[in-house]
Scaffold this motif. Structure first.
Motif, short mmCIF file in Angstrom:
data_model
loop_
_atom_site.label_atom_id
_atom_site.label_comp_id
_atom_site.label_asym_id
_atom_site.label_seq_id
_atom_site.Cartn_x
_atom_site.Cartn_y
_atom_site.Cartn_z
N ASN A 5 88.09 68.93 -4.38
CA ASN A 5 88.54 68.90 -3.01
C ASN A 5 89.35 67.64 -2.76
N LEU A 46 82.26 75.90 3.37
CA LEU A 46 83.66 75.60 3.16
C LEU A 46 84.48 75.99 4.38
N GLU A 87 81.47 74.61 -8.04
CA GLU A 87 81.40 75.09 -6.66
C GLU A 87 81.81 76.55 -6.59
N LYS A 104 77.44 67.21 -7.49
CA LYS A 104 76.42 67.69 -8.43
C LYS A 104 76.71 67.28 -9.86
N ASN A 144 82.07 70.75 -8.13
CA ASN A 144 81.30 70.13 -7.05
C ASN A 144 80.98 68.71 -7.49
N MET A 160 78.97 78.99 -0.32
CA MET A 160 80.35 78.92 0.04
C MET A 160 80.56 78.88 1.56
#
Length: 159
Positions: free
Chosen positions: A23, A4, A128, A145, A142, A1
């Motif tokens: 995101n 970020l 994530e 991934k 994420n 993390m």
């Protein structure tokens, strides 16, 4: 993390009963449902392709990828809520099918918690983090991934 930023924005959406977010910097646009053209010999989670203003975009069904039930039994009023989120992944555009777009939310990095080992049938490798909210929790995906390099290459070749 740690990578970020201190605060960022997520585009949130529903898959079945769960709330997910990606995101906003990875999102190109959100489009309404449209006909998806089937592609023979595609991976099981690839629904097909769409032509979006002259660009061919592979469409991924996250229900299949995550082994989730398809959209919840919804009323006719909810049928128009579904659509595609067009993501930028490794310089390519890939669409994901969503049941319902929710909204854009601002999140503080300190509010993002490590994902549990298994969460709603989704392996933690795709997650994530998890953000607690008044109405439960938000699962932050994420997108890098979601696919390994070989899968991503095969999807990109469909374009």
């Amino acid at each position: 993390m740690a990578e970020l930023e201190s605060q960022f924005q997520l585009v949130t959406f529903h898959l079945g009963e769960e709330l997910y977010g990606v995101n906003i910097m990875d999102v190109k646009e959100i489009v309404k449902l449209q006909n998806v053209r089937f592609i023979p010999n595609a991976p099981y989670y690839v629904e097909g392709i769409i032509n979006l203003r002259g660009e061919i975009i592979p469409i991924i069904d996250l229900h299949k990828r995550f082994k989730l039930q398809s959209g919840s039994a919804s009323s006719d009023a909810d049928v128009n809520d579904g659509g595609f989120i067009i993501l930028n992944i490794e310089g390519s555009q890939i669409g994901i099918i969503i049941d319902k777009v929710e909204r854009v939310v601002s999140v503080k990095a300190e509010d993002v918690k490590e994902p549990p080992q298994m969460l709603s049938g989704i392996g933690s490798e795709y997650i994530e983090g998890v953000i607690r909210q008044e109405q439960g929790y938000l699962i932050m995906l994420n997108i890098r991934k979601l696919f390994n390099a070989k899968e991503l290459q095969k999807i990109i070749e469909m374009q």
